[in-house]
Motif scaffolding. Structure first.
Motif, PDB file in Angstrom:
ATOM      1  N   ALA A 210      -5.860  21.330   5.867  1.00 18.91           N
ATOM      2  CA  ALA A 210      -6.183  22.505   5.053  1.00 18.91           C
ATOM      3  C   ALA A 210      -5.810  22.192   3.615  1.00 18.91           C
ATOM      4  O   ALA A 210      -4.850  21.455   3.361  1.00 18.91           O
ATOM      5  CB  ALA A 210      -5.423  23.735   5.547  1.00 18.91           C
ATOM      6  N   THR A 211      -6.570  22.709   2.668  1.00 19.91           N
ATOM      7  CA  THR A 211      -6.299  22.462   1.253  1.00 19.91           C
ATOM      8  C   THR A 211      -6.194  23.788   0.528  1.00 19.91           C
ATOM      9  O   THR A 211      -6.967  24.722   0.794  1.00 19.91           O
ATOM     10  CB  THR A 211      -7.417  21.620   0.603  1.00 19.91           C
ATOM     11  OG1 THR A 211      -8.660  22.320   0.723  1.00 19.91           O
ATOM     12  CG2 THR A 211      -7.553  20.279   1.293  1.00 19.91           C
ATOM     13  N   LEU A 270      -1.173  19.786   5.097  1.00 19.08           N
ATOM     14  CA  LEU A 270      -1.573  20.727   4.056  1.00 19.08           C
ATOM     15  C   LEU A 270      -1.656  19.983   2.731  1.00 19.08           C
ATOM     16  O   LEU A 270      -0.716  19.287   2.337  1.00 19.08           O
ATOM     17  CB  LEU A 270      -0.562  21.867   3.938  1.00 19.08           C
ATOM     18  CG  LEU A 270      -0.825  22.910   2.851  1.00 19.08           C
ATOM     19  CD1 LEU A 270      -2.094  23.707   3.169  1.00 19.08           C
ATOM     20  CD2 LEU A 270       0.369  23.852   2.701  1.00 19.08           C
ATOM     21  N   VAL A 271      -2.797  20.092   2.073  1.00 21.67           N
ATOM     22  CA  VAL A 271      -2.974  19.518   0.739  1.00 21.67           C
ATOM     23  C   VAL A 271      -2.827  20.647  -0.276  1.00 21.67           C
ATOM     24  O   VAL A 271      -3.511  21.669  -0.172  1.00 21.67           O
ATOM     25  CB  VAL A 271      -4.357  18.857   0.596  1.00 21.67           C
ATOM     26  CG1 VAL A 271      -4.550  18.316  -0.816  1.00 21.67           C
ATOM     27  CG2 VAL A 271      -4.516  17.740   1.606  1.00 21.67           C
ATOM     28  N   VAL A 272      -1.943  20.463  -1.235  1.00 20.20           N
ATOM     29  CA  VAL A 272      -1.700  21.491  -2.251  1.00 20.20           C
ATOM     30  C   VAL A 272      -2.010  20.907  -3.622  1.00 20.20           C
ATOM     31  O   VAL A 272      -1.454  19.880  -4.011  1.00 20.20           O
ATOM     32  CB  VAL A 272      -0.244  21.996  -2.212  1.00 20.20           C
ATOM     33  CG1 VAL A 272      -0.044  23.077  -3.265  1.00 20.20           C
ATOM     34  CG2 VAL A 272       0.100  22.534  -0.831  1.00 20.20           C
ATOM     35  N   TYR A 273      -2.917  21.576  -4.335  1.00 25.02           N
ATOM     36  CA  TYR A 273      -3.247  21.185  -5.701  1.00 25.02           C
ATOM     37  C   TYR A 273      -2.363  21.940  -6.684  1.00 25.02           C
ATOM     38  O   TYR A 273      -1.933  23.064  -6.424  1.00 25.02           O
ATOM     39  CB  TYR A 273      -4.706  21.502  -6.018  1.00 25.02           C
ATOM     40  CG  TYR A 273      -5.696  20.704  -5.223  1.00 25.02           C
ATOM     41  CD1 TYR A 273      -6.041  19.408  -5.598  1.00 25.02           C
ATOM     42  CD2 TYR A 273      -6.286  21.235  -4.081  1.00 25.02           C
ATOM     43  CE1 TYR A 273      -6.949  18.665  -4.870  1.00 25.02           C
ATOM     44  CE2 TYR A 273      -7.197  20.499  -3.340  1.00 25.02           C
ATOM     45  CZ  TYR A 273      -7.519  19.217  -3.741  1.00 25.02           C
ATOM     46  OH  TYR A 273      -8.413  18.487  -3.004  1.00 25.02           O
ATOM     47  N   GLY A 274      -2.121  21.327  -7.844  1.00 28.16           N
ATOM     48  CA  GLY A 274      -1.371  22.013  -8.889  1.00 28.16           C
ATOM     49  C   GLY A 274      -1.531  21.313 -10.221  1.00 28.16           C
ATOM     50  O   GLY A 274      -1.470  20.079 -10.289  1.00 28.16           O
ATOM     51  N   ASN A 275      -1.755  22.099 -11.263  1.00 25.87           N
ATOM     52  CA  ASN A 275      -1.765  21.516 -12.607  1.00 25.87           C
ATOM     53  C   ASN A 275      -0.392  20.961 -12.962  1.00 25.87           C
ATOM     54  O   ASN A 275      -0.271  20.066 -13.797  1.00 25.87           O
ATOM     55  CB  ASN A 275      -2.180  22.558 -13.640  1.00 25.87           C
ATOM     56  CG  ASN A 275      -3.654  22.920 -13.554  1.00 25.87           C
ATOM     57  OD1 ASN A 275      -4.487  22.048 -13.327  1.00 25.87           O
ATOM     58  ND2 ASN A 275      -3.971  24.190 -13.722  1.00 25.87           N
ATOM     59  N   GLN A 297       7.495  20.749   8.427  1.00 26.58           N
ATOM     60  CA  GLN A 297       7.636  19.318   8.721  1.00 26.58           C
ATOM     61  C   GLN A 297       7.606  18.451   7.472  1.00 26.58           C
ATOM     62  O   GLN A 297       7.872  17.249   7.555  1.00 26.58           O
ATOM     63  CB  GLN A 297       6.515  18.887   9.668  1.00 26.58           C
ATOM     64  CG  GLN A 297       6.550  19.547  11.026  1.00 26.58           C
ATOM     65  CD  GLN A 297       5.361  19.153  11.883  1.00 26.58           C
ATOM     66  OE1 GLN A 297       4.457  18.447  11.435  1.00 26.58           O
ATOM     67  NE2 GLN A 297       5.356  19.600  13.135  1.00 26.58           N
ATOM     68  N   GLY A 298       7.252  19.034   6.336  1.00 26.48           N
ATOM     69  CA  GLY A 298       7.102  18.238   5.121  1.00 26.48           C
ATOM     70  C   GLY A 298       5.794  17.489   5.063  1.00 26.48           C
ATOM     71  O   GLY A 298       5.646  16.540   4.273  1.00 26.48           O
ATOM     72  N   ALA A 299       4.830  17.900   5.890  1.00 30.09           N
ATOM     73  CA  ALA A 299       3.530  17.219   5.937  1.00 30.09           C
ATOM     74  C   ALA A 299       2.601  17.800   4.883  1.00 30.09           C
ATOM     75  O   ALA A 299       1.546  18.360   5.182  1.00 30.09           O
ATOM     76  CB  ALA A 299       2.924  17.358   7.325  1.00 30.09           C
ATOM     77  N   VAL A 300       3.025  17.664   3.644  1.00 31.12           N
ATOM     78  CA  VAL A 300       2.296  18.240   2.516  1.00 31.12           C
ATOM     79  C   VAL A 300       1.929  17.134   1.536  1.00 31.12           C
ATOM     80  O   VAL A 300       2.797  16.378   1.079  1.00 31.12           O
ATOM     81  CB  VAL A 300       3.141  19.314   1.792  1.00 31.12           C
ATOM     82  CG1 VAL A 300       2.357  19.885   0.611  1.00 31.12           C
ATOM     83  CG2 VAL A 300       3.538  20.421   2.756  1.00 31.12           C
ATOM     84  N   ALA A 332      -1.068   9.749   3.244  1.00 32.16           N
ATOM     85  CA  ALA A 332      -0.295   8.883   4.140  1.00 32.16           C
ATOM     86  C   ALA A 332       1.158   9.329   4.202  1.00 32.16           C
ATOM     87  O   ALA A 332       1.766   9.349   5.290  1.00 32.16           O
ATOM     88  CB  ALA A 332      -0.397   7.434   3.676  1.00 32.16           C
ATOM     89  N   GLU A 333       1.730   9.720   3.080  1.00 34.66           N
ATOM     90  CA  GLU A 333       3.125  10.220   3.060  1.00 34.66           C
ATOM     91  C   GLU A 333       3.237  11.492   3.878  1.00 34.66           C
ATOM     92  O   GLU A 333       4.208  11.695   4.614  1.00 34.66           O
ATOM     93  CB  GLU A 333       3.581  10.463   1.630  1.00 34.66           C
ATOM     94  CG  GLU A 333       3.857   9.198   0.825  1.00 34.66           C
ATOM     95  CD  GLU A 333       4.442   9.512  -0.539  1.00 34.66           C
ATOM     96  OE1 GLU A 333       4.978  10.625  -0.716  1.00 34.66           O
ATOM     97  OE2 GLU A 333       4.350   8.642  -1.430  1.00 34.66           O
ATOM     98  N   ALA A 334       2.238  12.373   3.732  1.00 34.30           N
ATOM     99  CA  ALA A 334       2.279  13.646   4.460  1.00 34.30           C
ATOM    100  C   ALA A 334       2.196  13.403   5.970  1.00 34.30           C
ATOM    101  O   ALA A 334       2.910  14.042   6.753  1.00 34.30           O
ATOM    102  CB  ALA A 334       1.132  14.541   4.003  1.00 34.30           C
ATOM    103  N   VAL A 335       1.330  12.493   6.376  1.00 35.12           N
ATOM    104  CA  VAL A 335       1.187  12.195   7.797  1.00 35.12           C
ATOM    105  C   VAL A 335       2.475  11.549   8.332  1.00 35.12           C
ATOM    106  O   VAL A 335       2.943  11.873   9.436  1.00 35.12           O
ATOM    107  CB  VAL A 335      -0.028  11.282   8.051  1.00 35.12           C
ATOM    108  CG1 VAL A 335      -0.044  10.786   9.491  1.00 35.12           C
ATOM    109  CG2 VAL A 335      -1.321  12.032   7.730  1.00 35.12           C
ATOM    110  N   ALA A 336       3.044  10.645   7.554  1.00 36.10           N
ATOM    111  CA  ALA A 336       4.278   9.975   7.985  1.00 36.10           C
ATOM    112  C   ALA A 336       5.415  10.978   8.169  1.00 36.10           C
ATOM    113  O   ALA A 336       6.289  10.795   9.042  1.00 36.10           O
ATOM    114  CB  ALA A 336       4.678   8.906   6.982  1.00 36.10           C
ATOM    115  N   ALA A 337       5.422  12.041   7.377  1.00 38.36           N
ATOM    116  CA  ALA A 337       6.489  13.044   7.465  1.00 38.36           C
ATOM    117  C   ALA A 337       6.454  13.822   8.774  1.00 38.36           C
ATOM    118  O   ALA A 337       7.458  14.427   9.181  1.00 38.36           O
ATOM    119  CB  ALA A 337       6.375  14.026   6.302  1.00 38.36           C
TER     120      ALA A 337
END
Length: 339
Positions: A210-211, A270-275, A297-300, A332-337
């Motif tokens: 989800a984004t 979860l993908v989070v965008y931010g300026n 889980q920190g999978a962000v 990759a970092e999010a999945v590893a978390a």
């Protein structure tokens, strides 16, 4: 190619503006008469306002809107004019991947057109003396299209404003410029890079995604039709069922979600965008989202920065590969978390 004098273009523009003022809509230009030369021209491109005939292979290309200049440059052509891009652009309004491509080609910066949003700088475009105007990812109106067409053959979006898929932007550009083979090669190159990234990260396959972006007090969720989501799904992820369930159909590409319901946006990643980092923390540290499994889980994947967001909103012929490594690294970092 044989081309009219600039004075004739200026006169045509003045006439078009006068007709617009008198009638509210300039009369559409007659299709140019041309025999079919060996190079495949004339070509006819259908779009939301009818069809445009391009009589000869263009040498001077002006662009309007977003990402079309990228496609032109990716095909080895330097536009004579392109719009100022305030979001993600440098002081001249040139996006970083465009700047890099121009520098690599040893090309000068095109004329940068004043870009205030809804208004189009007709005089500046006419002064650039284009053979064709490409605006297939833009929001031009019928009246604006008619006025631009008095300057040069103009290509609008195929269906609705600001909705042309990035792949179509490239293919339409290739057709308009007589560079269809080159356009196919650009698309194949991008697809190959995405496929290579997917192959390098088999752990992405089948995980739900989800984004979101919390900006200006509004929580946006992006649908799988959105190009910034589409290429992530090409990496192996699948659209989270919660995205479809919560979708309000307010737009083909995104919907807004009340803070009371954000905790229903369940996904593996979860993908989070931010300026800025603060915009990302509004989601990852905000109480309304703390119960989400991905956040617990920190999978962000945190995609932060104006330039980076511009590169995928939507991606273009130049920007997708420019930002791909960073996207993949964050995913990759999010999945590893998740462990």
């Amino acid at each position: 190619m044989t081309r009219p004098r600039r004075a004739a273009r200026s006169a045509a523009l003045i006439t078009a503006l006068a007709l617009t003022a008198l009638t509210g809509c300039a009369a559409p230009p007659a299709a140019p008469e041309s025999s079919a030369p060996a190079d495949g021209f004339p070509v006819t491109i259908e779009h939301a306002f009818g069809e445009t005939v391009i009589p000869e292979q263009p040498e001077r290309v002006a662009t309007w809107g977003w990402s079309t200049a990228d496609a032109v440059i990716a095909l080895g052509v330097t536009p004579v004019a392109m719009p100022f891009q305030s979001y993600g652009g440098d002081e001249q309004g040139v996006l970083p991947w465009v700047r890099e491509a121009l520098d690599d080609a040893g090309a000068e910066t095109p004329i940068i057109l004043t870009n205030t949003g809804e208004d189009i700088p007709y005089e500046e475009i006419a002064a650039a003396d284009p053979d064709v105007i490409l605006a297939q990812y833009s929001g031009i109106t019928q009246e604006q299209y008619d006025t631009l067409s008095a300057i040069a053959p103009t290509v609008a979006y195929p269906d609705q404003p600001w909705t042309t898929p990035w792949r179509d932007v490239i293919s339409i550009t290739g057709t308009a410029l007589g560079l269809e083979t080159e356009a196919e090669a650009v698309l194949a190159g991008i697809d190959a890079e995405i496929a290579a990234a997917a192959a390098a990260h088999p752990e992405f396959a089948g995980l739900t995604l989800a984004t979101a972006w919390d900006v200006g007090g509004v929580f946006y969720v992006y649908a799988d039709e959105d190009p910034r989501v589409e290429f992530m799904l090409d990496l192996g992820f699948v659209n989270a069922p919660a995205v479809d369930t919560l979708d309000t159909d307010e737009s083909p590409f995104y919907f807004t979600l009340s803070y009371e319901r954000v905790n229903e946006l369940e996904s593996d990643v979860l993908v989070v965008y931010g300026n800025s980092d603060d915009e990302v923390r509004a989601v990852t540290e905000g109480g309304y989202a703390q119960s989400l499994p991905a956040i617990e889980q920190g999978a962000v994947a945190e995609l932060v920065g104006v330039e980076f967001i511009a590169a995928v909103s939507p991606p273009s012929a130049l920007s997708l590969t420019w930002g791909l490594d960073e996207v993949v690294a964050q995913l990759a970092e999010a999945v590893a978390a998740r462990g």
